[in-house]
Design an enzyme around this catalytic site. Structure first.
Site, PDB file in Angstrom:
ATOM      1  N   GLY A 119       0.780  -1.233   0.000  1.00 10.76           N
ATOM      2  CA  GLY A 119       0.000   0.000   0.000  1.00 10.76           C
ATOM      3  C   GLY A 119       0.809   1.279   0.000  1.00 10.76           C
ATOM      4  O   GLY A 119       0.260   2.341  -0.280  1.00 10.76           O
ATOM      5  N   ASP A 120       2.103   1.195   0.310  1.00 10.98           N
ATOM      6  CA  ASP A 120       2.943   2.404   0.352  1.00 10.98           C
ATOM      7  C   ASP A 120       4.384   2.019   0.040  1.00 10.98           C
ATOM      8  O   ASP A 120       5.312   2.412   0.738  1.00 10.98           O
ATOM      9  CB  ASP A 120       2.837   3.058   1.732  1.00 10.98           C
ATOM     10  CG  ASP A 120       3.308   4.508   1.737  1.00 10.98           C
ATOM     11  OD1 ASP A 120       3.338   5.137   0.668  1.00 10.98           O
ATOM     12  OD2 ASP A 120       3.645   5.014   2.819  1.00 10.98           O
ATOM     13  N   LEU A 121       4.571   1.291  -1.043  1.00 15.03           N
ATOM     14  CA  LEU A 121       5.856   0.662  -1.344  1.00 15.03           C
ATOM     15  C   LEU A 121       6.740   1.624  -2.136  1.00 15.03           C
ATOM     16  O   LEU A 121       6.885   1.510  -3.347  1.00 15.03           O
ATOM     17  CB  LEU A 121       5.628  -0.629  -2.130  1.00 15.03           C
ATOM     18  CG  LEU A 121       6.797  -1.612  -2.171  1.00 15.03           C
ATOM     19  CD1 LEU A 121       7.045  -2.206  -0.788  1.00 15.03           C
ATOM     20  CD2 LEU A 121       6.529  -2.716  -3.173  1.00 15.03           C
TER      21      LEU A 121
END
Length: 286
Positions: A176-178
């Site tokens: 989700g926030d890579l």
């Protein structure tokens, strides 16, 4: 709806006090001062003589992220050594490498391939996912509202996102926030591993799209940088370049929408610039 990150609460106990019971419970030795973020209390510690990080989460998204880290069990993500509902003990990154620094020093291709490998490992995990994950479609409510309220680039971004979400059948837990600062160097034995996931499930294209905004230069160089990164990430991810471009446009539009919700109009300009470049490269083509 996604639970927003809470503002820092000055009435919370100081991080040292908040973490002290877990130092004793898990027989940990402090290895640096405790500190606080808007959502957590953290402290570097030693666990059985090895570097680790103690983290106590204060909101649901961070807590569910900790459960997802436990579910990945050290494959593509930092290993959870101990954990309960609100607090986890993670192996600590001790390597000297930095993906952000690599990208800035002319090694952007290498940094992107490392991110892609982390994503591949995370997405390869099979089994019943942990409860409490949020469908990716709920993230995109913010983009739909931005398209309705502001128009402009948000409109094509939302149209693309709506098509992508409607066509998603194979859903899986995502990071989700890579981005470049959420995959760290854990040394020669463990390699590069992800930290700080969100509580989201959906199409894997979203995870690959997140790495396109950080860091990319603004101005005339942006389309070339974006195109170069696309040529590296598309084959590594196994996604067709056109599909990946669509996910980039959707994800960057969503990022800009979140900045506007937080009244961060200046910060919204970078994702809007990446969105514009993705549209120019053909993200709207079907």
């Amino acid at each position: 709806m996604i639970e927003p990150a809470p503002a820092f609460d000055a009435h919370r106990p100081d991080p040292s006090s908040a973490l002290r019971p877990w130092l004793k419970r898990w027989s940990l030795q402090p290895d640096g001062p405790a500190f606080a973020t808007h959502s957590s209390a953290l402290q570097p510690v030693l666990h059985q003589g090895q570097p680790a990080m103690l983290k106590r989460a204060y909101n649901a998204e961070e807590q569910h992220g900790g459960r997802l880290m436990q579910w990945w069990d050290g494959r593509g993500a930092a290993r959870v050594l101990e954990g309960d509902e609100q607090t986890i003990l993670l192996e600590r990154a001790t390597g000297a490498g930095s993906l952000a620094r690599m990208a800035q020093d002319g090694r952007d291709d290498e940094a992107c391939l490392i991110l892609c490998e982390a994503a591949r490992q995370l997405h390869s995990h099979r089994g019943e996912p942990p409860p409490g994950l949020v469908d990716l479609a709920e993230y995109f409510v913010s983009l739909r509202q931005a398209a309705q309220q502001h128009g402009g680039l948000f409109e094509p971004a939302w149209q693309i996102a709506a098509r992508l979400l409607a066509g998603t059948d194979d859903k899986q837990p995502l990071h989700g926030d890579l981005h470049h600062e959420n995959v760290l160097d854990f040394g020669p034995q463990r390699g590069w591993l992800a930290i700080d996931p969100k509580r989201v499930i959906g199409a894997r294209g979203f995870d690959y799209a997140t790495l396109f905004g950080d860091p990319l230069d603004l101005g005339a160089e942006l389309p070339g940088r974006l195109g170069r990164r696309l040529a590296v990430v598309a084959p590594a991810s196994g996604l067709p370049p056109g599909l990946l471009l669509q996910w980039i446009a959707a994800q960057q539009g969503l990022s800009a929408a979140w900045h506007l919700e937080d009244d961060e109009h200046t910060e919204a300009q970078l994702p809007l610039s990446v969105l514009s470049a993705a549209l120019a490269l053909g993200a709207t083509d079907l």
